[in-house]
Enzyme design. Structure first.
Site, mmCIF file in Angstrom:
data_model
loop_
_atom_site.group_PDB
_atom_site.id
_atom_site.type_symbol
_atom_site.label_atom_id
_atom_site.label_comp_id
_atom_site.label_asym_id
_atom_site.label_seq_id
_atom_site.Cartn_x
_atom_site.Cartn_y
_atom_site.Cartn_z
ATOM 1 N N ASN A 12 0.907 -1.314 0.152
ATOM 2 C CA ASN A 12 0.259 0.117 0.007
ATOM 3 C C ASN A 12 0.724 1.374 -0.043
ATOM 4 O O ASN A 12 2.016 1.291 0.427
ATOM 5 C CB ASN A 12 -0.902 0.151 1.357
ATOM 6 C CG ASN A 12 -1.928 -0.935 1.325
ATOM 7 O OD1 ASN A 12 -2.504 -1.435 0.223
ATOM 8 N ND2 ASN A 12 -2.179 -1.432 2.504
ATOM 9 N N LYS A 41 0.833 -4.520 4.955
ATOM 10 C CA LYS A 41 1.483 -5.322 5.925
ATOM 11 C C LYS A 41 2.366 -6.383 5.162
ATOM 12 O O LYS A 41 3.433 -6.818 5.831
ATOM 13 C CB LYS A 41 0.236 -6.249 6.485
ATOM 14 C CG LYS A 41 -0.618 -5.269 7.373
ATOM 15 C CD LYS A 41 -1.576 -6.051 8.311
ATOM 16 C CE LYS A 41 -2.556 -5.134 9.072
ATOM 17 N NZ LYS A 41 -1.677 -4.464 10.050
ATOM 18 N N ALA A 43 4.395 -5.768 2.687
ATOM 19 C CA ALA A 43 5.582 -5.021 2.204
ATOM 20 C C ALA A 43 6.398 -4.833 3.394
ATOM 21 O O ALA A 43 7.623 -5.076 3.833
ATOM 22 C CB ALA A 43 5.349 -4.026 1.457
ATOM 23 N N GLU A 142 -4.502 -9.125 4.151
ATOM 24 C CA GLU A 142 -4.898 -7.752 3.367
ATOM 25 C C GLU A 142 -5.026 -8.140 1.985
ATOM 26 O O GLU A 142 -5.060 -7.272 0.988
ATOM 27 C CB GLU A 142 -3.632 -6.763 3.726
ATOM 28 C CG GLU A 142 -4.059 -5.402 3.867
ATOM 29 C CD GLU A 142 -3.234 -4.374 4.565
ATOM 30 O OE1 GLU A 142 -4.020 -3.566 4.934
ATOM 31 O OE2 GLU A 142 -2.182 -4.634 4.206
ATOM 32 N N ASP A 248 5.742 6.260 16.795
ATOM 33 C CA ASP A 248 5.183 5.900 16.090
ATOM 34 C C ASP A 248 4.870 4.196 15.991
ATOM 35 O O ASP A 248 5.558 3.601 15.953
ATOM 36 C CB ASP A 248 5.423 6.219 14.417
ATOM 37 C CG ASP A 248 4.457 6.030 13.451
ATOM 38 O OD1 ASP A 248 3.252 5.314 13.722
ATOM 39 O OD2 ASP A 248 4.629 6.231 12.007
ATOM 40 N N ASP A 254 3.700 -5.391 12.127
ATOM 41 C CA ASP A 254 4.588 -5.892 11.115
ATOM 42 C C ASP A 254 6.039 -6.261 11.357
ATOM 43 O O ASP A 254 6.528 -7.126 11.162
ATOM 44 C CB ASP A 254 4.538 -4.637 9.941
ATOM 45 C CG ASP A 254 3.135 -4.748 9.389
ATOM 46 O OD1 ASP A 254 2.387 -5.541 9.615
ATOM 47 O OD2 ASP A 254 2.833 -3.798 9.025
#
Length: 321
Positions: A12, A41, A43, A142, A248, A254
């Protein structure tokens, strides 16, 4: 030793806004900062596995658009052993809108999957040799479930170890759970899979036991600031949270899953791999941007060694009894 990890999952384009707080419905807030970059997710987890020491073959699908061109350029310079990137002419490249807010850097994410949901049976078949050559197949939810199921079936036929990170949540059958070697939901996903509301470690234990009854042989439930629960059919361990100053948290899950796959592929035990993955994720959350925040193997190992008191704790023994 570097093991081989095959990651089948989404790419994405992420648009991230840093906020003092999340906006209320109908409210407009000025962001403190924003950024655009690679995500998804699949990548992200492939990048984490690479950084954690694995040889990685990434499989994904993008649209025939500018975002797809960006994806190819980004992935080609990431350093993967190999990339299989299919192209969809009808749907655009997937994208995600992400808010990051507050002192704990929590996030809210809206995802448009686009091309990620168009992986065909023929494309999965083309990936059979790749899956068979891997030590680990790591998948998420996903992509379209039909392709995920076929990919898992191919892995089982080749005796490739399968990790399923059931995110973002979609309903999956007990039959599919029984095909997976390791299931890695977070607390929200585990609640949706089991109906057990998870508020503490004991609730997570009950949820894990229910997942075992559904067919999942090994489960790791990530619990945010409470660490993680590792559960097999014979014992349960609490994986500690490593000290961190979060900036963050978008890529934390992931990071954990990619690092976990990398260390399992390298021959480490599930307990050792989970502990390393927790250390890896703790470094990740101190940086902005999911794909750009993945630490190196050495950085995670340094965090691991800096806190020798962070060790798994046995919670229950002989659960079957």
């Amino acid at each position: 030793m570097k093991g081989k990890v095959c990651v089948f999952g989404s790419f994405n384009l992420d648009v991230v806004a840093g906020m003092t707080r999340f906006p209320l419905p109908g409210e407009s807030l000025i962001a403190q900062h924003s950024m655009m970059g690679p995500g998804g997710k699949g990548a992200n987890q492939a990048t984490a596995a690479l950084r954690a020491g694995a040889r990685v073959h990434y499989i994904g699908k993008v649209g025939n658009d500018d975002f797809g061109t960006f994806a190819r350029r980004h992935l080609e310079k990431t350093g993967f052993d190999a990339i299989t990137l299919f192209t969809c002419k009808e749907k655009p490249t997937g994208n995600a809108l992400i808010y990051v807010a507050g002192n704990d850097a929590e996030n809210m994410i809206s995802v448009y999957p686009g091309a990620n949901l168009t992986v065909s049976a023929a494309e999965v078949t083309r990936c059979q040799p790749t899956v068979a050559a891997a030590d680990i197949l790591l998948v998420q939810l996903e992509n379209n479930l039909s392709a995920i199921t076929r990919m898992i079936d191919n892995a089982r036929a080749a005796n490739t170890f399968v990790i399923l990170n059931p995110a973002p949540f979609q309903k999956i059958s007990d039959r599919l759970l029984a095909k997976v070697d390791l299931l890695t939901p977070n607390s929200t996903e585990a609640t949706l899979l089991t109906g057990v509301t998870i508020t503490d470690i004991s609730c997570a234990q009950r949820a894990a036991e229910r997942l075992h009854r559904k067919g999942a042989r090994q489960v790791i439930i990530t619990l945010g600031t409470a660490g993680a629960l590792l559960s097999t059919e014979t014992q349960q361990l609490r994986i500690p949270l490593f000290p961190a100053t979060p900036q963050d948290t978008t890529g934390a899950g992931d990071a954990f899953n990619g690092a976990l796959a990398a260390r399992l592929a390298a021959g480490e035990s599930l307990e050792q791999a989970a502990l390393f993955a927790a250390a890896f994720a703790s470094v990740c959350v101190e940086r902005a941007g999911a794909a750009h925040s993945m630490p190196s193997y050495a950085e995670a190992l340094s965090r691991l060694h800096a806190h020798p008191e962070c060790q798994p704790n046995l919670l229950a023994e002989d659960v079957k009894a």
